[in-house]
Design a protein around this motif. Sequence first.
Motif, mmCIF file in Angstrom:
data_model
loop_
_atom_site.group_PDB
_atom_site.id
_atom_site.type_symbol
_atom_site.label_atom_id
_atom_site.label_comp_id
_atom_site.label_asym_id
_atom_site.label_seq_id
_atom_site.Cartn_x
_atom_site.Cartn_y
_atom_site.Cartn_z
ATOM 1 N N PHE A 249 1.073 -1.148 -0.074
ATOM 2 C CA PHE A 249 -0.064 -0.154 0.214
ATOM 3 C C PHE A 249 0.807 1.239 0.015
ATOM 4 N N GLY A 250 1.825 1.356 0.999
ATOM 5 C CA GLY A 250 2.737 2.440 1.175
ATOM 6 C C GLY A 250 3.621 2.678 -0.139
ATOM 7 N N CYS A 251 4.185 1.593 -0.414
ATOM 8 C CA CYS A 251 5.114 1.732 -1.513
ATOM 9 C C CYS A 251 4.601 1.875 -2.936
ATOM 10 N N LEU A 252 3.470 1.217 -3.146
ATOM 11 C CA LEU A 252 2.585 1.788 -4.449
ATOM 12 C C LEU A 252 2.291 2.840 -4.486
ATOM 13 N N THR A 253 1.791 3.539 -3.294
ATOM 14 C CA THR A 253 1.625 5.001 -3.483
ATOM 15 C C THR A 253 2.363 5.762 -3.917
ATOM 16 N N LEU A 254 3.484 5.957 -3.588
ATOM 17 C CA LEU A 254 4.739 6.471 -4.002
ATOM 18 C C LEU A 254 5.033 6.090 -5.370
ATOM 19 N N PHE A 255 5.070 4.880 -5.605
ATOM 20 C CA PHE A 255 5.498 4.339 -7.030
ATOM 21 C C PHE A 255 4.591 5.103 -8.092
ATOM 22 N N ILE A 256 3.337 4.866 -7.863
ATOM 23 C CA ILE A 256 2.390 5.225 -8.887
ATOM 24 C C ILE A 256 2.352 6.869 -8.923
ATOM 25 N N PHE A 257 2.399 7.606 -7.846
ATOM 26 C CA PHE A 257 2.862 9.012 -7.946
ATOM 27 C C PHE A 257 3.911 9.418 -8.908
ATOM 28 N N MET A 258 4.952 8.679 -8.727
ATOM 29 C CA MET A 258 6.103 8.867 -9.660
ATOM 30 C C MET A 258 6.026 8.361 -10.974
ATOM 31 N N LEU A 259 5.293 7.487 -11.070
ATOM 32 C CA LEU A 259 4.973 6.674 -12.452
ATOM 33 C C LEU A 259 3.927 7.777 -13.377
ATOM 34 N N VAL A 260 2.959 8.261 -12.704
ATOM 35 C CA VAL A 260 2.056 9.109 -13.295
ATOM 36 C C VAL A 260 2.775 10.205 -13.869
ATOM 37 N N LEU A 261 3.419 11.051 -12.913
ATOM 38 C CA LEU A 261 4.157 12.122 -13.275
ATOM 39 C C LEU A 261 5.343 11.890 -14.457
ATOM 40 N N SER A 262 5.910 10.613 -14.436
ATOM 41 C CA SER A 262 6.873 10.503 -15.433
ATOM 42 C C SER A 262 6.198 10.033 -16.850
ATOM 43 N N LEU A 263 5.070 9.671 -16.655
ATOM 44 C CA LEU A 263 4.083 9.266 -17.911
ATOM 45 C C LEU A 263 3.603 10.445 -18.643
#
Length: 406
Positions: A302-316
Amino acid sequence: LIMLPATLIALQYIVGLIFPATETFQIKKQVFRILSEQSAWLPVNTIPGKLTTTITLFGFISIFIVTLNLFIIPKSLIFFHRLLPKLCFLAATSAVFGLLLKGLKIVKPPFSNGTGQSDFFAYFPYDGHWAAFACLWCGVCAAFAMKNVRNDPDKDFLRTNGPWFLAGAVILGFTGVFIDASGPGAILLLFLSLMLLLLAIEFIRVGGDRNHNSITLLATLGSCLLFAVGIFRLFEPIPEIHHISLLRESALNLFLERPLFGWGFESFTHAAPFFNHDALLDSLNLSAQSDILQYLSEFGLFGCLTLFIFMLVLSLRYLRRKFESSFCNYLLLASLAILFMAAIDNPFMSPTVTLSFWIVFLCALRHADIEHKQVDQVDIEPPQLVSPASERRVPFFTGEQNEKEI
């Protein structure tokens, strides 16, 4: 929405305080700790009530919130071209200071008590953290150097600020030779090798510079030499490799036991002894020697995917833009190098590295947003002169006009 990752992680920690993962009992004035029976699908906390842990977590959340302003507020490139060079200068000065301490064999930095160990660099108590810090600002310095190559109208690189930025990148990257942490040091050297290779390619692509041949040759030779040294450091024998692999195994076991929410922030030290290999006994270790595994064990998916998705969305969002920015690409490469480093070391345990990472990552994305826009057009959608057919409330003729003259 941009504040959602910080909000969710803080909420996960606060809810976890209600469900302690361990209990204590006393036998003959000896205090022992045992695992409590909590659902594996609830947020828990292994050390509830410890004030320093709460302060540390919300300190890291504050770093994230403050640096988010770099993605929201700036409207002009001038802001970044004034802020980032000053930070590059501070980083390069720290590198020179650290090299002086190494050269003079000073056992502790001035005005500090030191750590009693030799694996420090400048004011970084662990030189693996320095390697991550240097990697980030090496990328920023190299990005500014290559920006001078592209934007110099006189085609004379040596008369611009580019050589100063290039010198800063080389000094920062070359410190990877002198630090004890072989893995982070190797990544730092390989990253500098990549930056010099990209500089040579940039000179070949742009062409026309008065010193084109000599600079390209030196950059290529330097890149090859640093690549060789980086590979050598990457395969250096590590005496404590067995101990490190056991710690990572403990972190993986912790994650598999509570995969959704983990064991709570800074729980590895106190929860790992219940899952350690027999060779580790009940020793307390602050880190799993891998930020990725440690954060999976502490925050769960939950916590790790929260940050990962945030970074992935901005990168995409950046990758789907019509205009590509070479400057931003180099900053994002530096950020990516730190994520690779987090797989084999613990760079994000350092607040300085965490702050630098978010500065570089968010500045890169914001720079891309405003690079091809006027100041008054940033964050503004162009007006839509004709509404889509589905939104029209009155007839609107879109066929061919067949007018006849009378």
